[in-house]
Design an enzyme around this catalytic site. Structure first.
Site, PDB file in Angstrom:
ATOM      1  N   ASP A  22     -48.709  65.776  13.028  1.00  0.00           N
ATOM      2  CA  ASP A  22     -49.744  64.425  13.497  1.00  0.00           C
ATOM      3  C   ASP A  22     -48.977  63.610  14.356  1.00  0.00           C
ATOM      4  OD1 ASP A  22     -51.367  61.694  11.534  1.00  0.00           O
ATOM      5  OD2 ASP A  22     -51.182  62.268  13.839  1.00  0.00           O
ATOM      6  N   ASP A  94     -54.740  56.739  10.868  1.00  0.00           N
ATOM      7  CA  ASP A  94     -53.559  56.719  11.733  1.00  0.00           C
ATOM      8  C   ASP A  94     -52.471  56.280  10.632  1.00  0.00           C
ATOM      9  OD1 ASP A  94     -55.961  55.171  13.405  1.00  0.00           O
ATOM     10  OD2 ASP A  94     -54.741  56.880  14.422  1.00  0.00           O
ATOM     11  N   HIS A 137     -51.512  46.091   9.688  1.00  0.00           N
ATOM     12  CA  HIS A 137     -52.816  46.814   9.471  1.00  0.00           C
ATOM     13  C   HIS A 137     -53.628  47.059   8.213  1.00  0.00           C
ATOM     14  CE1 HIS A 137     -52.114  47.230  13.858  1.00  0.00           C
ATOM     15  NE2 HIS A 137     -51.289  47.999  13.721  1.00  0.00           N
ATOM     16  N   ASP A 267     -42.575  46.689  19.434  1.00  0.00           N
ATOM     17  CA  ASP A 267     -43.452  47.841  20.409  1.00  0.00           C
ATOM     18  C   ASP A 267     -44.035  46.897  21.658  1.00  0.00           C
ATOM     19  OD1 ASP A 267     -46.089  48.405  17.759  1.00  0.00           O
ATOM     20  OD2 ASP A 267     -45.577  46.424  18.638  1.00  0.00           O
ATOM     21  N   TYR A 307     -41.102  51.494  18.440  1.00  0.00           N
ATOM     22  CA  TYR A 307     -40.920  52.898  18.516  1.00  0.00           C
ATOM     23  C   TYR A 307     -39.803  53.466  19.443  1.00  0.00           C
ATOM     24  CZ  TYR A 307     -44.652  52.007  15.552  1.00  0.00           C
ATOM     25  OH  TYR A 307     -45.457  51.194  14.652  1.00  0.00           O
TER      26      TYR A 307
END
Ligand SMILES: COCC(O)(O)CCCCCNCCCN
Ligand SMILES: [Zn+2]
Length: 680
Positions: A22, A94, A137, A267, A307
């Site tokens: 993915d 996601d 999220h 990030d 990340y």
């Protein structure tokens, strides 16, 4: 005052990963936690923290922000085989599931709640929870954006319910919009959610209309949701600090939370494949420092995204090292916010001016201002943008991900080591005044020789002055010398004449730049004002007049320094941006006779200014005014300043003169800007 920084981490949370292909989720890897924790261990920071064990969250705790059906559904995932996990994952966006992710998600929530318990009961002052899966999220009945349970949203509800927290601030510096948190507290005035996020006029994930600056919360919650969308990538240190000085901090101080969460996503740091921003890891030291005097210092940082394993580890260390109270690093050459950031800052201030008195004089919203989407469409001439939908409605299928061309390696300098001098605070006090515990009474290695005495007497004392004054002045220069050699971090001196002491120190300082903050009755000695290397920021009730020079900045408060709300807004919106941009090697905080600054505010000032000059702050108090000695020493020792409580509106005439000063100064001091040039 409570000290100690909690660190909550357990390697069990590294025991899940993506089990299929993915391209979206492949960046969320166990190594994110491993490199972060290892960096804390290698740097010696982990050992300086209080290690708190994780625990599993209970169902009841998870249900503080999630529905029963969602929890029941997630509970089934440990028993699913691969195909079932993939099918289950398809229900959400996601995100990916794994047989062990439910266990880890319970630990991530439990870790966050452990942090809240230890901070709210005063076992530690602040702390960080290194967790995955992240949380901001996830929504009541949905996993999203690598998140399963909303760690911080649950923790905020938990703090209200179990620790009687009345006002909770959530600062989300992750580069993505934590829509899950926004939804959770949409109409809740007891939780102020602040988020900046890459938006690019709704063309960046999660492509939500409600991530724009005009989502301010609803009902009783109106005003308690502050979004600052980044409509361009490449935002840097100056942009981040400008948002703190001109949007977040004024509102946060007015809100006066009794607990602060940081949705600490990294990030938003340079090198990140999601963020594409250019802020360097050391900026998180300053962002953390600027939040540490809210809520009596009760700050809970909880890992979200991040990340690029190098900038992630460096940023985590910068954050924890600041929570531990180490000196802040030098902010890299700061300028003003870029034009796009200024538009976002202007929009956020304009839309919130009706909710926050500190913004009541912010420039009004621009009526002809097109919405983010129209602007983008206008840019694209109404056609499809190159990378898929031109900010059209987000419900459309996510366009085929454009294969990013192999990115050239982004490099940045490793953050400089932040060395805390062996002695933190030295006090120069008359023998009669007792030294608060934790501080050392300063005495130089050796006294002044006859030549030195003669020089000091000639330069600063009328011939007749007694020997004691000469010795005191000599001791002041000795204290300054040890500070500038980084043998002492900061200091406090009780002096018979603040003006003379300030004059001595500014001329004796070896620093290329000195910031002198003069709180109250002037005049500031002319010799200092004429001294090219000293920037003087003078806050008082003096008559407003043109700033006499680029380096003498009088800030007028009608009611003088006794007006706490006025001083706070002057400090956050003017003094700090000036100080950060000036980047002094030494900060002098002078309290002239008759200074009206109230205790709590004086402590806030003493603490906030330590973010500059590697913490080299020297406070000058008038000898016969010993009342502020204790609270000043407490602030210099690194104790968090006490919360000021909710702030009233600053006087309209004051804010008017602030804005006038800002307009006059922002050419020389662009970090003062709060709105884009062509819109002024
Ligand atoms: C709290 O989660 C941390 C995070 O905010 O970093 C998660 C980011 C998910 C990024 C998903 N990208 C989807 C791109 C689709 N074209
Ligand atoms: Zn993120």
């Amino acid at each position: 005052m409570k000290m100690g920084t909690a660190l909550i981490y357990d390697e069990e949370m590294t025991k899940y990963k993506l089990l299929w292909v993915d391209p979206v989720c492949k960046i969320e890897v166990p190594e994110r936690l491993i490199v972060s924790y290892e960096a804390l261990v290698k740097s010696g920071l982990a050992d300086r923290c209080v290690s708190i064990p994780v625990r599993e969250a209970t169902d009841a705790e998870i249900l503080l922000a999630h529905s029963e059906e969602y929890l029941e559904a997630v509970k089934k995932t440990p028993f699913m085989h691969l195909e079932e996990l993939m099918t289950f994952t398809q229900k959400y966006g996601d995100v990916y599931f794994h047989p062990n992710i439910y266990h880890c998600a319970k630990l991530a929530v439990g870790a966050t709640l452990q942090l809240v318990d230890n901070v709210m009961t005063g076992k530690v002052r602040n702390g960080m929870a290194l967790v995955r899966p992240p949380g901001h999220h996830s929504q009541s009945s949905a996993a999203n954006g690598f998140c399963v349970f909303n760690n911080v949203a649950i923790a905020a509800q938990y703090a209200k319910k179990h620790h009687k927290a009345k006002r909770v601030l959530i600062v989300d510096w992750d580069v993505h919009h934590g829509q899950g948190v926004q939804y959770c507290f949409e109409d809740d005035p007891s939780v102020l959610y602040f988020s900046w996020h890459r938006y690019e006029h709704q063309s960046f994930w999660p492509n939500l209309r409600e991530s724009d600056f005009d989502s301010v919360g609803s009902g009783k919650g109106a005003g308690f949701n502050v979004n600052v969308p980044w409509n361009k990538v490449g935002m840097g240190n100056s942009d981040y600090l400008a948002v703190f000085f001109h949007v977040l901090l004024p509102v946060a101080y007015e809100f006066s939370p009794d607990l602060v969460f940081i949705c600490a996503g990294f990030d938003s740091a340079i090198g990140d494949p999601e963020g594409h921003m250019s802020a360097t890891p050391d900026i998180f030291a300053h962002l953390t420092h600027l939040l540490m005097n809210l809520a009596d210092g009760k700050v809970c940082a909880v890992l979200e995204g991040g990340y690029n394993l190098t900038s992630l580890a460096q940023s985590v260390c910068q954050t924890v090292q600041t929570l531990l109270g180490d000196p802040a690093p030098r902010p890299a050459q700061l300028g003003g916010a870029c034009e796009s950031a200024l538009e976002s800052i202007h929009s956020a201030r304009a839309i919130h001016k009706k909710y926050w008195s500190c913004l009541q004089h912010a420039a009004a919203p621009f009526p002809e201002e097109p919405s983010s989407k129209n602007r983008r469409l206008a840019q694209q001439g109404g056609s499809q943008g190159p990378e898929g939908d031109a900010g059209g409605d987000a419900q459309k299928e996510e366009p085929e991900k454009v294969e990013e061309k192999e990115e050239e390696e982004i490099v940045w300098p490793e953050p400089l080591r932040r060395v805390a001098p062996s002695l933190r605070s030295a006090l120069l006090l008359p023998d009669a005044v007792e030294c608060p515990d934790g501080c050392a009474r300063f005495s130089p290695a050796h006294g002044p020789g006859p030549l030195e005495r003669a020089r000091l007497r000639k330069s600063y004392l009328k011939e007749s002055e007694d020997e004691a004054s000469v010795t005191l002045l000599y001791n002041l220069t000795a204290l300054l010398g040890q500070m500038e050699k980084n043998e002492i971090r900061n200091g406090l001196a009780l002096v018979p004449d603040v003006s003379m002491a300030a004059t001595l120190l500014t001329s004796a300082s070896l620093s290329k730049r000195v910031l002198l903050v003069w709180m109250g009755e002037g005049p500031v000695p002319a010799q200092i004002i004429e001294d090219e290397k000293t920037l003087v920021v003078h806050i008082d009730s003096m008559e407003p007049h043109e700033a006499q020079s680029k380096y003498y900045i009088p800030i007028t408060l009608k009611k003088g320094c006794g007006d706490t709300a006025g001083v706070v807004q002057a400090v956050l919106g003017l003094l700090l941006p000036l100080g950060y941009q000036y980047e002094p090697g030494l900060v002098l905080l002078a309290r002239p006779p008759g200074c009206q600054v109230k205790g709590g505010l004086w402590q806030q000032l003493t603490c906030l200014l330590q973010g500059l000059a590697l913490g080299h702050t020297l406070v000058l108090l008038q000898e016969n005014e010993t009342a502020p000695v204790g609270i000043t020493a407490s602030g210099l020792l690194g104790n968090a300043a006490l919360s000021l409580g909710p702030l009233v509106a600053p006087g309209p005439e004051d804010v008017g003169s602030f804005e006038g000063l800002r307009l006059r100064l922002q050419t020389d001091w662009p970090l003062l800007q709060t709105t884009a040039p062509e819109k002024r």
